[in-house]
Design a protein around this motif. Structure first.
Motif, PDB file in Angstrom:
ATOM      1  N   PRO A   1       0.812  -1.223   0.000  1.00 26.04           N
ATOM      2  CA  PRO A   1       0.000   0.000   0.000  1.00 26.04           C
ATOM      3  C   PRO A   1       0.845   1.273   0.000  1.00 26.04           C
ATOM      4  O   PRO A   1       0.459   2.284  -0.609  1.00 26.04           O
ATOM      5  CB  PRO A   1      -0.830  -0.121   1.293  1.00 26.04           C
ATOM      6  CG  PRO A   1      -0.827  -1.568   1.617  1.00 26.04           C
ATOM      7  CD  PRO A   1       0.512  -2.077   1.166  1.00 26.04           C
ATOM      8  N   LEU A   2       1.988   1.240   0.697  1.00 28.31           N
ATOM      9  CA  LEU A   2       2.867   2.410   0.714  1.00 28.31           C
ATOM     10  C   LEU A   2       3.402   2.688  -0.692  1.00 28.31           C
ATOM     11  O   LEU A   2       3.453   3.842  -1.136  1.00 28.31           O
ATOM     12  CB  LEU A   2       4.020   2.176   1.688  1.00 28.31           C
ATOM     13  CG  LEU A   2       4.966   3.364   1.900  1.00 28.31           C
ATOM     14  CD1 LEU A   2       4.231   4.528   2.545  1.00 28.31           C
ATOM     15  CD2 LEU A   2       6.158   2.943   2.746  1.00 28.31           C
ATOM     16  N   LEU A   3       3.805   1.652  -1.397  1.00 31.57           N
ATOM     17  CA  LEU A   3       4.285   1.802  -2.768  1.00 31.57           C
ATOM     18  C   LEU A   3       3.191   2.379  -3.668  1.00 31.57           C
ATOM     19  O   LEU A   3       3.426   3.312  -4.454  1.00 31.57           O
ATOM     20  CB  LEU A   3       4.749   0.448  -3.305  1.00 31.57           C
ATOM     21  CG  LEU A   3       5.033   0.352  -4.806  1.00 31.57           C
ATOM     22  CD1 LEU A   3       6.198   1.249  -5.194  1.00 31.57           C
ATOM     23  CD2 LEU A   3       5.308  -1.098  -5.206  1.00 31.57           C
ATOM     24  N   LEU A   4       1.991   1.839  -3.548  1.00 35.19           N
ATOM     25  CA  LEU A   4       0.896   2.269  -4.424  1.00 35.19           C
ATOM     26  C   LEU A   4       0.459   3.703  -4.143  1.00 35.19           C
ATOM     27  O   LEU A   4       0.090   4.437  -5.062  1.00 35.19           O
ATOM     28  CB  LEU A   4      -0.292   1.318  -4.271  1.00 35.19           C
ATOM     29  CG  LEU A   4      -0.053  -0.129  -4.721  1.00 35.19           C
ATOM     30  CD1 LEU A   4      -1.267  -0.986  -4.425  1.00 35.19           C
ATOM     31  CD2 LEU A   4       0.300  -0.188  -6.202  1.00 35.19           C
ATOM     32  N   SER A   5       0.491   4.119  -2.878  1.00 38.29           N
ATOM     33  CA  SER A   5       0.050   5.474  -2.543  1.00 38.29           C
ATOM     34  C   SER A   5       1.160   6.495  -2.720  1.00 38.29           C
ATOM     35  O   SER A   5       0.938   7.590  -3.268  1.00 38.29           O
ATOM     36  CB  SER A   5      -0.485   5.518  -1.111  1.00 38.29           C
ATOM     37  OG  SER A   5       0.532   5.153  -0.187  1.00 38.29           O
ATOM     38  N   ARG A   6       2.378   6.160  -2.303  1.00 34.32           N
ATOM     39  CA  ARG A   6       3.470   7.139  -2.324  1.00 34.32           C
ATOM     40  C   ARG A   6       4.133   7.262  -3.682  1.00 34.32           C
ATOM     41  O   ARG A   6       4.491   8.360  -4.108  1.00 34.32           O
ATOM     42  CB  ARG A   6       4.510   6.757  -1.268  1.00 34.32           C
ATOM     43  CG  ARG A   6       5.559   7.840  -0.995  1.00 34.32           C
ATOM     44  CD  ARG A   6       6.458   7.429   0.157  1.00 34.32           C
ATOM     45  NE  ARG A   6       7.316   8.522   0.576  1.00 34.32           N
ATOM     46  CZ  ARG A   6       8.522   8.767   0.076  1.00 34.32           C
ATOM     47  NH1 ARG A   6       9.009   7.978  -0.872  1.00 34.32           N
ATOM     48  NH2 ARG A   6       9.247   9.781   0.496  1.00 34.32           N
TER      49      ARG A   6
END
Length: 457
Positions: free
Chosen positions: A290-295
């Motif tokens: 999720p961090l990769l997808l959002s950031r």
């Protein structure tokens, strides 16, 4: 029904009248835990940014895992000696209290404290529920109730990340934690009355090291936290801290896990080791996705959480399929599951490539979920099958201890590399962790043929 020991031959399903209240209550607790886990994972990128704690992002998950180790060890012997009802009640209470602390946290370190309290309660709950399955349900129903536990992730998987994303966007991230404590109490009231008849079993033969398991659980938790902290340091200080952390973690694992687990000896030790390997591979990827997808890919919290939704749906589908297999070969089922998991993790890692369509990574994460849904129920069934009744609590505890310790160690290493590389080479920061989780999946595939003892044929 005599609830001291399950009947030998089942004539009904796990939701038949004699099991219905207990099964609904237990599945409700699992569903609550699933909803909270998926919701917090979705919200954590926003939480870390709001509290200026991105460097502690991995610690927010690992802290929960390492504190759960203490809860798991406490619950194992507690449930064997007095029955699972009391440790389950305590688990729900500590879990709810930790959520309140995290939801009211003014700083990242306070949130970490709340997450650790929550983890301790979750450790108590998870082991107590395993003991309930071993004590109440006949052997032929255990795969089905474990499949029901996995299926309890279906509704949370469908709505949890999306709801969490909307809560974060419209109400604020704190409500992702504060909405759950009351629901936890209601779920506990559904299951605890059905456990009143489950008292202690005859005292099992003592096993070397049992008396000191709580001490070693604390050492394991402290060592895992030190591993995280040491990875954030530089120079000789980092080297010294990491050396102490690795030594403490290895020594505690040797004493907390069945003999031969770290070398994957045939039978129960390999079953326990595979649980840790599979968990570290899957959750070590899921934490950063999720961090990769959002950031990096610019998705909103709700859309980034969709990755968790489809992974959990794949997990539930795999568990549903596993619960309907008729006398499968454990080794072959586990080999198939670990192969799916490895392919899924490797495919999800492709999301780091800016030109790669996100649909490819999302489809791969469904495959990873299918693998986990195949592997986890199989390992749970094998653990109970290879354990005498009076050792089911301790061995169920060891199964989940290995899960938590392996994942926490993996997150410590991956989190340290992530923090070191994030500013200079963001894509390399993510790939460093994904490459480790894919390698773990491949290792599990190679070890899956060793789950049966040598004399079992």
């Amino acid at each position: 029904m005599d609830m001291q020991v399950a009947a030998a031959v089942p004539t009904e399903g796990p939701f038949a009248r004699r099991y219905r209240a207990l099964s609904i209550g237990a599945v409700s607790l699992v569903a609550l835990y699933a909803f909270e886990s998926l919701a917090v994972t979705t919200a954590m990128p926003t939480v870390a940014a709001a509290l200026d704690g991105l460097s502690l992002y991995a610690m927010a998950f690992a802290g929960t895992l390492v504190s759960s180790v203490v809860g798991m060890v406490a619950a194992g012997r507690w449930a064997d000696r007095s029955g699972p009802r009391v440790p389950l009640a305590h688990g729900v209470a500590w879990f709810a209290f930790g959520l309140v602390v995290a939801g009211l946290a003014p700083a990242m370190w306070v949130l970490l404290v709340g997450r650790m309290v929550q983890g301790f309660g979750g450790g108590l709950m998870s082991v107590a529920l395993y003991v309930v399955v071993g004590r109440v349900y006949p052997p032929a129903l255990r795969a089905r109730i474990f499949a029901a536990f996995a299926a309890a992730w279906v509704v949370p998987a469908i709505v949890g990340p999306a709801i969490s994303g909307l809560i974060v966007e419209h109400l604020g991230w704190r409500w992702v934690f504060l909405l759950f404590p009351l629901v936890a109490g209601v779920a506990a009231l559904m299951v605890l009355p059905a456990l009143c008849g489950l008292g202690p079993l005859p005292e099992p033969d003592p096993v070397a090291g049992d008396r000191h398991r709580m001490v070693w659980a604390v050492v394991a938790a402290a060592s895992a936290l030190l591993l995280h902290h040491g990875g954030q340091q530089r120079g000789w200080v980092a080297a010294a801290l990491l050396a102490f952390a690795v030594a403490g973690l290895l020594l505690s694992m040797v004493r907390l896990l069945p003999p031969g687990t770290l070398r994957a000896a045939r039978g129960l030790p390999t079953v326990i080791a595979l649980r840790g390997i599979a968990a570290a591979a899957f959750f070590g990827t899921e934490v950063f996705l999720p961090l990769l997808l959002s950031r990096e890919r610019g998705l909103s919290p709700a859309w980034a959480g969709a990755a968790l939704t489809i992974g959990a749906l794949g997990w539930s589908l795999g568990s549903w399929n596993r619960g309907r297999m008729k006398d499968p070969s454990p080794a072959r089922v586990l080999q198939a599951g670990m192969a799916l998991l490895t392919l899924g993790v490797a495919g999800a890692a492709l999301a780091v490539i800016p030109a790669m369509p996100l649909a490819v990574a999302m489809a791969a994460w469904v495959v990873a979920g299918l693998g986990m849904g195949t592997v986890f129920p199989s390992l749970s069934v094998l653990t109970l099958e290879l354990s005498p009744p009076a050792r089911q609590g301790v061995n169920a505890s060891a199964l989940q201890l290995c899960d938590a310790l392996f994942t926490a160690a993996m997150l410590a290493v991956a989190g340290s590399m992530f923090a070191a590389l994030l500013e200079r080479a963001p894509l390399a920061a993510y790939l460093s962790g994904f490459s480790m989780t894919a390698a773990l999946g491949l290792l599990g595939l190679l070890l899956a043929g060793r789950v049966r003892p040598a004399d079992a044929g």
